[in-house]
Motif scaffolding. Structure first.
Motif, PDB file in Angstrom:
ATOM      1  N   LYS A 191     -11.011   6.362   6.464  1.00 29.36           N
ATOM      2  CA  LYS A 191      -9.941   5.525   7.025  1.00 29.36           C
ATOM      3  C   LYS A 191     -10.097   5.427   8.537  1.00 29.36           C
ATOM      4  O   LYS A 191     -10.010   4.331   9.114  1.00 29.36           O
ATOM      5  CB  LYS A 191      -8.564   6.116   6.690  1.00 29.36           C
ATOM      6  N   HIS A 213      -1.676   5.767  -6.368  1.00 23.75           N
ATOM      7  CA  HIS A 213      -1.289   6.502  -5.159  1.00 23.75           C
ATOM      8  C   HIS A 213      -2.490   7.326  -4.703  1.00 23.75           C
ATOM      9  O   HIS A 213      -3.505   7.425  -5.417  1.00 23.75           O
ATOM     10  CB  HIS A 213      -0.047   7.363  -5.396  1.00 23.75           C
ATOM     11  N   TYR A 273      -3.035   6.647   6.608  1.00 23.60           N
ATOM     12  CA  TYR A 273      -2.720   5.273   6.208  1.00 23.60           C
ATOM     13  C   TYR A 273      -2.617   5.161   4.693  1.00 23.60           C
ATOM     14  O   TYR A 273      -3.422   5.725   3.959  1.00 23.60           O
ATOM     15  CB  TYR A 273      -3.814   4.325   6.719  1.00 23.60           C
ATOM     16  N   TRP A 274      -1.619   4.418   4.232  1.00 24.20           N
ATOM     17  CA  TRP A 274      -1.517   4.082   2.825  1.00 24.20           C
ATOM     18  C   TRP A 274      -0.838   2.727   2.687  1.00 24.20           C
ATOM     19  O   TRP A 274       0.099   2.422   3.416  1.00 24.20           O
ATOM     20  CB  TRP A 274      -0.742   5.130   2.023  1.00 24.20           C
ATOM     21  N   SER A 275      -1.324   1.927   1.765  1.00 22.82           N
ATOM     22  CA  SER A 275      -0.747   0.619   1.497  1.00 22.82           C
ATOM     23  C   SER A 275      -1.120   0.207   0.086  1.00 22.82           C
ATOM     24  O   SER A 275      -2.177   0.589  -0.423  1.00 22.82           O
ATOM     25  CB  SER A 275      -1.306  -0.408   2.500  1.00 22.82           C
ATOM     26  N   ASP A 276      -0.284  -0.610  -0.525  1.00 30.97           N
ATOM     27  CA  ASP A 276      -0.603  -1.155  -1.844  1.00 30.97           C
ATOM     28  C   ASP A 276      -1.783  -2.130  -1.757  1.00 30.97           C
ATOM     29  O   ASP A 276      -2.375  -2.473  -2.774  1.00 30.97           O
ATOM     30  CB  ASP A 276       0.610  -1.870  -2.444  1.00 30.97           C
ATOM     31  N   ARG A 277      -2.116  -2.576  -0.555  1.00 35.88           N
ATOM     32  CA  ARG A 277      -3.240  -3.503  -0.361  1.00 35.88           C
ATOM     33  C   ARG A 277      -4.569  -2.775  -0.144  1.00 35.88           C
ATOM     34  O   ARG A 277      -5.610  -3.404  -0.024  1.00 35.88           O
ATOM     35  CB  ARG A 277      -2.955  -4.421   0.825  1.00 35.88           C
ATOM     36  N   LEU A 278      -4.531  -1.445  -0.076  1.00 32.90           N
ATOM     37  CA  LEU A 278      -5.757  -0.665   0.107  1.00 32.90           C
ATOM     38  C   LEU A 278      -6.663  -0.849  -1.107  1.00 32.90           C
ATOM     39  O   LEU A 278      -6.227  -0.704  -2.239  1.00 32.90           O
ATOM     40  CB  LEU A 278      -5.406   0.820   0.268  1.00 32.90           C
ATOM     41  N   ALA A 307      -8.862  -2.674   3.945  1.00 31.21           N
ATOM     42  CA  ALA A 307      -7.412  -2.800   4.106  1.00 31.21           C
ATOM     43  C   ALA A 307      -7.109  -3.509   5.412  1.00 31.21           C
ATOM     44  O   ALA A 307      -7.746  -3.248   6.439  1.00 31.21           O
ATOM     45  CB  ALA A 307      -6.747  -1.424   4.113  1.00 31.21           C
ATOM     46  N   ASP A 308      -6.141  -4.394   5.371  1.00 33.54           N
ATOM     47  CA  ASP A 308      -5.651  -5.070   6.578  1.00 33.54           C
ATOM     48  C   ASP A 308      -6.776  -5.655   7.429  1.00 33.54           C
ATOM     49  O   ASP A 308      -6.789  -5.541   8.650  1.00 33.54           O
ATOM     50  CB  ASP A 308      -4.792  -4.122   7.415  1.00 33.54           C
TER      51      ASP A 308
END
Length: 190
Positions: A165, A120, A174-179, A139-140
């Motif tokens: 970011k 996290h 922004y937060w993602s498990d893919r970061l 990310a993304d």
């Protein structure tokens, strides 16, 4: 902030700064980077290297271009990136002859990057080393980096990460498990 270990001698650092300035001057005269014969340089400077060339004028950023992975001899990388920082940084108009005499040139040679493992954002923030780490954020389909020198203007890890970011085109929260975040150190001089 430079690494505590110095990879380059004072003479090698001077040769790289002189090369960067010569490539910018060549760009003003010929519209392209200075061609470099790696064999005419010290063997350590012929090794593949990733580096950023940063330009300042009147203490303000005037250009910064670099690479994150070593793809060519360091001397070729410096020549190419110095030219690109002066003439191809999309944030600035191309450098003019009148600006050249007041230009401050610095170089940051990157060490290898290492991915960080975190669950996290608070976990990630605890791992950051202000003034030491450069970060690569992915990310993304977006990517951004801040050199360790950016800590001077963003000393708080949360602010550093939020602005990185934003630089990558993501919202600061922004937060993602893919970061994915990797860190690297640099040897900076100029």
């Amino acid at each position: 902030m430079p690494s505590t270990e110095s990879r380059f001698s004072a003479e090698q650092r001077r040769a790289l700064i002189d090369l960067a300035r010569a490539s910018i001057r060549h760009g003003l005269d010929h519209g392209r980077p200075l061609p470099v014969d790696p064999q005419s340089f010290d063997p350590d400077l012929r090794e593949p290297g990733a580096a950023f060339v940063t330009l300042h004028r009147d203490a303000a950023l005037r250009g910064c271009i670099g690479s994150l992975e070593p793809r060519q001899p360091l001397v070729e990388e410096i020549s190419h990136n110095a030219y690109a920082a002066a003439f191809r940084d999309p944030r600035f108009p191309p450098l003019t002859r009148g600006e050249y005499p007041d230009l401050e040139v610095s170089i940051s040679v990157l060490g290898p990057s290492e991915p960080l493992e975190f669950s996290h954002e608070a976990d990630l923030l605890r791992q950051l080393r202000p003034g030491i780490d450069g970060l690569i954020l992915e990310a993304d389909g977006r990517r951004g980096t801040f050199l360790p020198t950016v800590w001077a203007s963003l000393p708080e890890p949360a602010d550093f990460l939020a602005e990185l970011k934003r630089k990558a085109g993501l919202p600061p929260d922004y937060w993602s498990d893919r970061l994915r975040i990797s860190r690297y150190t640099t040897e900076s001089f100029g």
